[in-house]
Design a protein around this motif. Structure first.
Motif, PDB file in Angstrom:
ATOM      1  N   TRP A  44      -9.811  -9.746  13.225  1.00 36.99           N
ATOM      2  CA  TRP A  44      -8.605 -10.230  12.541  1.00 36.99           C
ATOM      3  C   TRP A  44      -8.235  -9.318  11.383  1.00 36.99           C
ATOM      4  N   ASP A  46      -8.812  -6.092  11.128  1.00 41.38           N
ATOM      5  CA  ASP A  46      -8.243  -4.859  11.672  1.00 41.38           C
ATOM      6  C   ASP A  46      -6.814  -5.072  12.162  1.00 41.38           C
ATOM      7  N   GLN A  47      -6.543  -6.235  12.747  1.00 44.11           N
ATOM      8  CA  GLN A  47      -5.196  -6.513  13.238  1.00 44.11           C
ATOM      9  C   GLN A  47      -4.215  -6.723  12.089  1.00 44.11           C
ATOM     10  N   SER A  50      -3.509  -3.167  10.758  1.00 47.06           N
ATOM     11  CA  SER A  50      -2.652  -2.412  11.675  1.00 47.06           C
ATOM     12  C   SER A  50      -1.277  -3.049  11.819  1.00 47.06           C
ATOM     13  N   SER A  52      -0.516  -5.635  13.512  1.00 49.41           N
ATOM     14  CA  SER A  52      -0.279  -6.167  14.851  1.00 49.41           C
ATOM     15  C   SER A  52      -0.246  -7.694  14.857  1.00 49.41           C
ATOM     16  N   VAL A  53      -0.788  -8.312  13.816  1.00 46.31           N
ATOM     17  CA  VAL A  53      -0.605  -9.743  13.581  1.00 46.31           C
ATOM     18  C   VAL A  53      -0.151  -9.914  12.138  1.00 46.31           C
ATOM     19  N   GLY A  58      -3.612 -13.697  10.546  1.00 51.30           N
ATOM     20  CA  GLY A  58      -4.918 -13.057  10.463  1.00 51.30           C
ATOM     21  C   GLY A  58      -5.838 -13.691   9.441  1.00 51.30           C
TER      22      GLY A  58
END
Length: 236
Positions: A44, A46-47, A50, A52-53, A58
């Motif tokens: 979570w 890392d997302q 990035s 992406s979430v 997250g």
């Protein structure tokens, strides 16, 4: 935008300062997760980094990995292990003397943000998220959501919305931060004081910023802004 360090006069400054990794030396959420969460918390994290979430998704999912039965242990751990960045006390006194409103705007949680900041009674206001310990796992409440203007959505504690709430056309917004939660705020501020991830992203996106390591650096940067003594502190 982009007036930081220019030597020009700044009227009606207002400061929006991050907490985790900025006021404190380390990110307290990361410290909590490293100590108490199962390995999937890193997915979570890392997302979120990035993008992406959303931050809200997250961070919310990270805290859902933690049982509320460990509330006292988690709280004790974070309060005992948090370190205030050098110069913060002097920085708070400087803003008080200069009559510059200082707001702490944090993606962190109330159960550690507010106790750590309690000794600093001249801070104009604290905005952060709230942890709910009533169920089996920690649930996060988001009392400062995105407004209609926010292009990011689901920021959690939406720093751009808070800046718009407290600023007006005559104020000079100064953002101090280090992380992904500060990036959207940096995009709409006049002066950015950044370190770590935020400094890297500002560089990539050509957002002008001043680097800092301690709050003594922040004082020096504010001194160079030549804040108008006749108008500072106005603009809420």
């Amino acid at each position: 935008m982009g007036l930081e360090g220019c030597g020009c006069e700044v009227n009606n400054p207002i400061i929006f300062c991050d907490f985790d990794g900025t006021v404190t030396k380390k990110d307290n959420i990361v410290s909590i997760m490293k100590q108490f969460a199962p390995p999937e918390w890193e997915m979570w994290k890392d997302q979120v980094l990035s993008r992406s979430v959303s931050i809200q998704e997250g961070v919310g999912n990270m805290f859902r990995l933690l049982p509320t039965s460990r509330k006292q242990e988690i709280t004790k751990f974070v309060l005992e292990n948090s370190e205030i960045r050098e110069g913060f006390s002097e920085f708070v006194q400087y803003t008080k003397k200069q009559q510059i409103p200082l707001y702490i705007v944090s993606g962190g949680m109330d159960f550690f943000v507010r106790p750590i900041l309690a000794p600093f009674d001249s801070i104009a206001g604290v905005f952060c998220n709230q942890a709910d310990f009533l169920g089996e796992t920690i649930q996060i409440q988001w009392p400062h959501p995105c407004d209609q203007t926010c292009t990011n959505q689901n920021c959690g504690c939406c720093k751009p919305a808070i800046i718009r709430q407290l600023s007006n056309a005559k104020t000079h917004a100064i953002v101090i931060g280090d992380s992904v939660t500060d990036l959207e705020a940096a995009k709409i501020s006049h002066t950015v004081i950044a370190r770590d991830y935020l400094a890297e992203k500002c560089g990539e996106l050509s957002i002008p910023f001043q680097p800092f390591d301690t709050f003594y650096d922040c004082i020096d940067i504010l001194e160079k802004l030549q804040i108008s003594s006749q108008t500072k502190g106005v603009g809420k």
